[in-house]
Design a protein around this motif. Structure first.
Motif, PDB file in Angstrom:
ATOM      1  N   ALA A 222       0.766  -1.154  -0.030  1.00 17.13           N
ATOM      2  CA  ALA A 222       0.050   0.133  -0.104  1.00 17.13           C
ATOM      3  C   ALA A 222       0.853   1.384   0.004  1.00 17.13           C
ATOM      4  CB  ALA A 222      -0.826  -0.040   1.178  1.00 17.13           C
ATOM      5  N   LEU A 223       2.018   1.167   0.573  1.00 17.71           N
ATOM      6  CA  LEU A 223       3.055   2.410   0.522  1.00 17.71           C
ATOM      7  C   LEU A 223       3.113   3.152  -0.526  1.00 17.71           C
ATOM      8  CD1 LEU A 223       4.581   4.165   2.633  1.00 17.71           C
ATOM      9  CD2 LEU A 223       6.425   2.670   2.484  1.00 17.71           C
ATOM     10  N   SER A 224       3.615   2.310  -1.779  1.00 20.07           N
ATOM     11  CA  SER A 224       3.986   2.668  -2.770  1.00 20.07           C
ATOM     12  C   SER A 224       2.817   3.161  -3.496  1.00 20.07           C
ATOM     13  CB  SER A 224       4.471   1.604  -3.819  1.00 20.07           C
ATOM     14  OG  SER A 224       5.536   0.989  -3.468  1.00 20.07           O
ATOM     15  N   VAL A 225       1.711   2.662  -3.281  1.00 22.10           N
ATOM     16  CA  VAL A 225       0.325   3.274  -4.154  1.00 22.10           C
ATOM     17  C   VAL A 225      -0.023   4.433  -3.129  1.00 22.10           C
ATOM     18  CG1 VAL A 225      -2.057   2.807  -4.888  1.00 22.10           C
ATOM     19  CG2 VAL A 225      -0.278   1.120  -4.662  1.00 22.10           C
ATOM     20  N   ALA A 226       0.025   4.743  -1.904  1.00 25.59           N
ATOM     21  CA  ALA A 226      -0.412   5.833  -1.045  1.00 25.59           C
ATOM     22  C   ALA A 226       0.577   6.724  -1.599  1.00 25.59           C
ATOM     23  CB  ALA A 226      -0.362   5.501   0.211  1.00 25.59           C
ATOM     24  N   SER A 227       1.944   6.597  -1.585  1.00 26.25           N
ATOM     25  CA  SER A 227       2.742   7.764  -1.974  1.00 26.25           C
ATOM     26  C   SER A 227       2.682   8.303  -3.042  1.00 26.25           C
ATOM     27  CB  SER A 227       4.316   7.107  -1.716  1.00 26.25           C
ATOM     28  OG  SER A 227       4.479   6.745  -0.417  1.00 26.25           O
TER      29      SER A 227
ATOM     30  N   GLU B  37      -7.246  -3.114 -12.159  1.00 27.97           N
ATOM     31  CA  GLU B  37      -6.013  -3.193 -11.320  1.00 27.97           C
ATOM     32  C   GLU B  37      -5.164  -1.755 -11.731  1.00 27.97           C
ATOM     33  OE1 GLU B  37      -2.008  -6.144 -11.532  1.00 27.97           O
ATOM     34  OE2 GLU B  37      -4.155  -6.960 -10.855  1.00 27.97           O
ATOM     35  N   ILE B  38      -4.451  -1.398 -10.745  1.00 31.69           N
ATOM     36  CA  ILE B  38      -3.634  -0.065 -11.036  1.00 31.69           C
ATOM     37  C   ILE B  38      -2.173  -0.505 -10.725  1.00 31.69           C
ATOM     38  CG2 ILE B  38      -5.430   1.777 -10.825  1.00 31.69           C
ATOM     39  CD1 ILE B  38      -4.682   2.075  -7.853  1.00 31.69           C
ATOM     40  N   PHE B  39      -1.814  -1.387  -9.980  1.00 36.94           N
ATOM     41  CA  PHE B  39      -0.450  -1.629  -9.552  1.00 36.94           C
ATOM     42  C   PHE B  39      -0.371  -3.021  -8.682  1.00 36.94           C
ATOM     43  CE2 PHE B  39       3.367  -1.425  -6.707  1.00 36.94           C
ATOM     44  CZ  PHE B  39       4.425  -1.139  -7.501  1.00 36.94           C
ATOM     45  N   GLY B  40       0.437  -3.762  -9.329  1.00 33.80           N
ATOM     46  CA  GLY B  40       0.930  -5.140  -8.596  1.00 33.80           C
ATOM     47  C   GLY B  40      -0.079  -5.838  -7.692  1.00 33.80           C
ATOM     48  N   GLY B  41      -1.483  -6.056  -8.157  1.00 37.21           N
ATOM     49  CA  GLY B  41      -2.380  -6.551  -7.098  1.00 37.21           C
ATOM     50  C   GLY B  41      -3.312  -5.396  -6.563  1.00 37.21           C
ATOM     51  N   VAL B  42      -2.993  -4.193  -6.575  1.00 41.68           N
ATOM     52  CA  VAL B  42      -3.520  -3.101  -5.932  1.00 41.68           C
ATOM     53  C   VAL B  42      -4.774  -2.651  -7.094  1.00 41.68           C
ATOM     54  CG1 VAL B  42      -3.670  -0.825  -4.847  1.00 41.68           C
ATOM     55  CG2 VAL B  42      -1.815  -2.711  -4.542  1.00 41.68           C
TER      56      VAL B  42
END
Length: 470
Positions: free
Chosen positions: A132-137, A163-168
């Protein structure tokens, strides 16, 4: 990008869904439901990895502030503790945490967590936080969607989108708590339970919130800017914070923003929202019975017992919850948590004292418990922790007699100080200025006998107080 996450732990709820164990004066996040630590303490330990998390921020209220400090100390964790002057639901509370996080770092990333949830797989939780950190950042407000273990009707659900990033994935929709048939359809279609926990850049959250309600965000920012400090607490400015609209973060932001994303996680999560949930999380015997305290089962199946002291014996019954405290006993069916909510609502009208506090009342210096009360007398057991000191006070309507049963008390009566040892006593006349202190290294235990025409707690005139209650 911030390299570490600031945990923001929401610790101000006063829920009674686990009545009679949980009450407004000591709610479930501070209770030892599954062992020697509370869910609040377990939440703190879950975000204690210094390689991933920074010093936590706790947001609570005046009533719980010393319980928070006591439980922080017990697990040897330090935190910034913000005090809400009034309850305004999770929206303003999370916004206040975000605004405070910005005083540490302009690009702070915050993880907002409820203090009363259970996570059985900490490693899976930490891995979800890293993802989540990468996506939140990058500017998303990330929620944690729990992989359903069953078609639950007590949780809201999230429908994942693209999907927007690696399973997120982006959040396609948040949906309210369903009926059983709808819940089964949601599970089949890949919906996730809405855990109510979020990660976001602090500035991003406030910007999105301000698009929906600029006035409330400004009120919260002002409350943080004008905050005072006392006894180590951060006191949000009452006038400013009171102007914020009372609303949940779901309604204020999450159901309106286009920046919501969801990380799927399977980590043994529960919001512990009912006694049935406690039973699900507890160890059971071969017949599905769980017990916290002393219980005996004969011909009973799938029952859940929680008892303070009294032995509870169940025979020939199934699917029951029995919770016995020193002043109340609950007997209910496991599978009707809504019934308990209706019952507590009725109790607040019929017997409000049993929903407000326990017989054992916690104070910053220790605790007291009423053992017997009559028209003109009351007997209490008082525990003063090592180094604890009661306020310098007096009473207009009662005298007191203190008998020390363990430890030693340093007692002040008017101008006189005296050490009172075990098996010794001292008399406090009506109107005398007095104080009690524990100068030792073990808890001080004493019996207090009050006599007089009025014995209410509001007949305490505090002259000096270490905890700013005078």
């Amino acid at each position: 990008m911030s390299e570490r996450i600031i945990p923001l732990i929401m610790c101000g709820g006063a829920g009674t869904r686990l009545w009679p164990a949980s009450r407004e004066g000591r709610p479930k996040q501070f209770l030892q439901l599954f062992g020697s630590r509370s869910t609040f303490q377990e939440t703190l330990l879950r975000v204690s990895d210094a390689t991933l998390f920074e010093r936590p921020v706790i947001i609570t209220n005046n009533a719980y502030r010393f319980m928070v400090l006591e439980q922080l100390a017990a697990v040897e964790i330090e935190a910034d503790v913000l005090l809400e002057p009034v309850r305004r639901d999770s929206g303003p509370a999370i916004a206040a945490g975000a605004a405070f996080a910005l005083t540490r770092s302009a690009d702070a990333v915050v993880l907002a967590l409820a203090a009363d949830h259970v996570v059985r797989d900490t490693a899976a939780f930490a891995e979800a936080c890293r993802k989540a950190l990468s996506v939140a950042s990058a500017g998303r407000i990330v929620t944690f969607g729990v992989q359903p273990e069953r078609p639950a009707t007590e949780y809201g659900y999230i429908r994942p989108g693209e999907e927007i990033f690696g399973g997120v994935s982006a959040v396609a929709a948040f949906v309210e708590k369903p009926d059983a048939v709808t819940a089964a359809g949601y599970v089949k279609d890949g919906y996730l339970w809405n855990s109510g926990n979020f990660m976001f850049r602090a500035q991003m959250l406030l910007d999105e919130y301000a698009r929906m309600d600029a006035g409330s965000v400004q009120a919260v920012r002002d409350a943080v800017k004008e905050a005072g400090r006392d006894l180590g607490f951060v006191l949000l400015d009452p006038e400013a914070f009171g102007k914020a609209k009372a609303i949940s973060i779901d309604y204020a932001v999450m159901e309106k923003t286009k920046q919501a994303a969801v990380v799927p996680v399977s980590c043994g999560w529960s919001d512990v929202g009912s006694w049935h949930a406690v039973w699900e999380l507890s160890d059971k015997d071969d017949h599905g019975n769980a017990a916290q305290g002393t219980a005996v089962f004969e011909g009973a199946t799938n029952c859940n017992v929680s008892t303070d002291k009294a032995l509870v014996a169940l025979e020939g019954v199934d699917d029951l919850v029995v919770v016995a405290t020193q002043d109340a006993v609950l007997v209910s069916r496991q599978k009707d948590p809504a019934g308990l909510k209706r019952l507590v609502a009725k109790l607040k009208k019929v017997a409000p004292e049993v929903t407000a506090d326990h017989l054992k009342v916690h104070r910053p210096w220790g605790s007291y418990q009423s053992l017997d009360i009559g028209d003109r007398h009351q007997v209490k057991r008082i525990i003063v922790k090592a180094g604890g000191r009661l306020s310098l006070q007096k009473h207009h309507h009662r005298s007191e007699h203190w008998i020390v049963v363990r430890g030693a008390a340093l007692v002040t009566v008017n101008e006189t100080e005296k050490i009172v040892h075990e098996n010794e006593s001292i008399y406090i006349p009506i109107g005398a200025t007095h104080r009690m202190e524990n100068p030792g290294k073990i808890p001080l235990e004493l019996i207090e006998v009050q006599t007089g025409s009025y014995l209410g707690e509001d007949d305490i005139i505090r002259i000096e107080d270490d905890y700013r209650r005078s």
